[in-house]
Design an enzyme around this catalytic site. Structure first.
Site, PDB file in Angstrom:
ATOM      1  N   GLY A   1       1.435   2.879  -0.189  1.00 17.48           N
ATOM      2  CA  GLY A   1       1.188   1.876  -1.221  1.00 17.48           C
ATOM      3  C   GLY A   1       1.273   0.456  -0.709  1.00 17.48           C
ATOM      4  O   GLY A   1       0.421  -0.387  -1.003  1.00 17.48           O
TER       5      GLY A   1
ATOM      6  N   ASN B   1       6.652   0.269 -11.993  1.00 19.02           N
ATOM      7  CA  ASN B   1       7.579   1.193 -11.344  1.00 19.02           C
ATOM      8  C   ASN B   1       8.990   1.117 -11.902  1.00 19.02           C
ATOM      9  O   ASN B   1       9.747   2.064 -11.812  1.00 19.02           O
ATOM     10  CB  ASN B   1       7.596   0.956  -9.835  1.00 19.02           C
TER      11      ASN B   1
ATOM     12  N   GLN C   1       2.215   4.253  -9.237  1.00 11.28           N
ATOM     13  CA  GLN C   1       3.043   4.991 -10.197  1.00 11.28           C
ATOM     14  C   GLN C   1       2.235   5.804 -11.200  1.00 11.28           C
ATOM     15  O   GLN C   1       2.772   6.705 -11.837  1.00 11.28           O
ATOM     16  CB  GLN C   1       3.963   4.030 -10.961  1.00 11.28           C
TER      17      GLN C   1
ATOM     18  N   SER D   1      -0.125   6.141  -3.170  1.00 15.61           N
ATOM     19  CA  SER D   1       0.873   6.573  -2.195  1.00 15.61           C
ATOM     20  C   SER D   1       1.265   8.020  -2.471  1.00 15.61           C
ATOM     21  O   SER D   1       1.629   8.366  -3.602  1.00 15.61           O
ATOM     22  CB  SER D   1       2.104   5.674  -2.291  1.00 15.61           C
ATOM     23  N   ALA D   2       1.210   8.878  -1.447  1.00 16.18           N
ATOM     24  CA  ALA D   2       1.414  10.322  -1.652  1.00 16.18           C
ATOM     25  C   ALA D   2       2.843  10.713  -2.008  1.00 16.18           C
ATOM     26  O   ALA D   2       3.063  11.692  -2.720  1.00 16.18           O
ATOM     27  CB  ALA D   2       0.978  11.080  -0.391  1.00 16.18           C
ATOM     28  N   HIS D   3       3.826   9.935  -1.509  1.00 15.25           N
ATOM     29  CA  HIS D   3       5.208  10.404  -1.712  1.00 15.25           C
ATOM     30  C   HIS D   3       5.718  10.222  -3.129  1.00 15.25           C
ATOM     31  O   HIS D   3       6.807  10.658  -3.464  1.00 15.25           O
ATOM     32  CB  HIS D   3       6.161   9.771  -0.684  1.00 15.25           C
TER      33      HIS D   3
ATOM     34  N   THR E   1      -5.206   5.943  15.083  1.00 17.84           N
ATOM     35  CA  THR E   1      -5.376   7.387  14.933  1.00 17.84           C
ATOM     36  C   THR E   1      -4.822   7.838  13.582  1.00 17.84           C
ATOM     37  O   THR E   1      -3.721   7.448  13.196  1.00 17.84           O
ATOM     38  CB  THR E   1      -4.672   8.127  16.090  1.00 17.84           C
TER      39      THR E   1
ATOM     40  N   CYS F   1      13.961  -0.992  -4.176  1.00 19.41           N
ATOM     41  CA  CYS F   1      13.876  -2.053  -3.182  1.00 19.41           C
ATOM     42  C   CYS F   1      14.915  -3.132  -3.418  1.00 19.41           C
ATOM     43  O   CYS F   1      15.342  -3.799  -2.501  1.00 19.41           O
ATOM     44  CB  CYS F   1      12.492  -2.682  -3.220  1.00 19.41           C
TER      45      CYS F   1
END
Ligand SMILES: *Cc1c(COP(=O)(O)O)cnc(C)c1O
Length: 402
Positions: free
Chosen positions: A71, A151, A179, A199-201, A237, A325
């Protein structure tokens, strides 16, 4: 001891089946997708299938998906990249005061580099007013960036209407949907979005992987240089295991979106109502209805959110105050302050964010231990003693005196 994880907006556990397919792309299929031999080709195929899956989930084309590290990086590329690419057309950016720091701080950095940034205020529920966006647009405006769902407090912004305004004026529209993806429907065409961060997590995928959706024709310059991966928009990569896990997790989340929204919002409402039934001098933060199905954010008068967190942690309950955060720093949440809360009330806030593995028994457990903790912490507060002595009482569900 009971272990109850209720901090899903900070991160989620990667599903076992997702972790398993990721391992295959570290061990069995380890080639570099840019290599032309069979090792590389197999992996390239996996990466491109993942891109197709992700694109399909948000109504995009595969070549509009740029893989990033998550993100934060997507927000940085979208905002800085669009600002740099559109510099000749103007220097004005519109955002809000409740954005994630990845957006806020990128905008602040740009304002030190010659861009003009308007930080729009929000109402008491944390919502941006579409009319305010309209009024803020000038002939210099090149970018509008407003998040989909907050969030911290879970408020869902009217981004479809904001996107329509941007479209009408030919202004690039970015939305941080970190979110909302996997929790509420996100379709780039229905929501009039040009650039979007994922964001995947945050939906049971791995950490350190995400993507930026870039509508065909949207002007965005790269912010880093190197190889020609990701159409040179994000060289380096590819994080292949991450990409594979990201796509699988996203497909899974989107396929069960209605079922999970129904399940989690039922638990959420039980938790909110249960807290109001048991504890006074509290306030629900965020919008009462335009809200993520998994978000509970409350302020408890006369106590510190940090003490509440530590006490809950000792009972095995993982929660958060403000945002992850800012936890660890003593600054109150910028989101709660922007919503008009005073410092004390903002400091006394607690965020519980639910996930698919939370159960009704876990809600009952929180409802059992939270009142005891709040009572114990308040017993140490002279202000609370005074309020009780003076017969101040808060009506159930009322938040006017907080
Ligand atoms: C978590 C989060 C981010 C940051 O995503 P990372 O992948 O952790 O960098 C950005 N925006 C919002 C709204 C978030 O919740």
């Amino acid at each position: 001891m009971n272990k109850v994880y209720m901090d899903h907006s900070a991160t989620t556990r990667t599903d076992d089946d997702i972790a398993r397919i990721m391992v295959e792309y570290m061990t069995d299929h380890y080639g570099n997708p840019s290599s032309i031999h069979s090792f590389g080709r197999t992996v390239r195929k996996g990466v491109e299938e993942a891109r197709e899956k992700i694109a399909r989930c948000i109504g995009a084309e595969p070549n509009e998906i740029i893989f990033t590290s998550g993100g934060t990086e997507s927000d940085n590329i979208a905002i800085r990249g669009a600002a740099l690419a559109n510099k000749k057309r103007g220097n004005h950016i519109i955002t809000s005061t409740v954005e994630h720091h990845a957006v806020l701080d990128t905008c602040k950095a740009l304002s030190r580099e010659g861009f003009e940034v308007t930080f729009l205020p929000v109402d008491e529920y944390g919502m941006v007013n579409v009319e305010d966006v309209k009024k803020a647009i000038t002939d210099q405006t090149i970018l509008i960036t407003i998040m989909h769902a907050n969030n911290e407090v879970g408020t869902i912004q009217p981004i479809k209407e904001i996107g329509a305004l941007a479209k009408e004026r030919g202004i690039t529209f970015h939305s941080d949907t970190v979110q909302s993806v996997g929790k509420i429907p996100v379709n780039v065409n229905e929501l009039n979005i040009d650039l979007l961060s994922i964001s995947a997590h945050k939906f049971y995928g791995p950490k350190g992987i995400g993507c930026l959706y870039m509508r065909k024709g949207a002007r965005v310059l790269p912010i880093s240089y190197g190889g020609s991966q990701e159409r040179k928009r994000r060289p380096g990569t590819e994080n292949v295991p991450g990409i594979i896990g990201f796509a699988a997790a996203m497909e899974k989340a989107v396929n069960s979106i209605n079922e999970q929204a129904a399940y989690q919002s039922k638990l959420r409402d039980k938790l909110i109502n249960g807290i109001f039934d048991r504890i006074d001098f509290i306030k629900l933060n965020g919008h009462p209805t335009e809200r993520l199905p998994n978000n509970v954010n409350m302020s408890f008068q006369f106590i510190e959110g940090e003490s509440l967190l530590l006490s809950l942690d000792m009972k095995g309950i993982a929660a958060s105050s403000g945002s992850a955060c800012t936890s660890g720093s003593l600054d109150p949440s910028h989101v709660l302050l922007a919503m008009g809360l005073n410092h004390e009330t903002a400091h006394g806030s607690l965020r519980l964010t639910l996930g698919k593995d939370n159960t009704e028994e876990q809600i009952d457990y929180v409802l059992e231990v939270l009142p005891e903790i709040v009572e114990r912490l308040r017993a140490m507060s002279p202000l609370y003693a005074n309020a009780v002595k003076n017969g101040l009482h808060q009506e159930k569900g009322c938040c006017s005196n907080v």
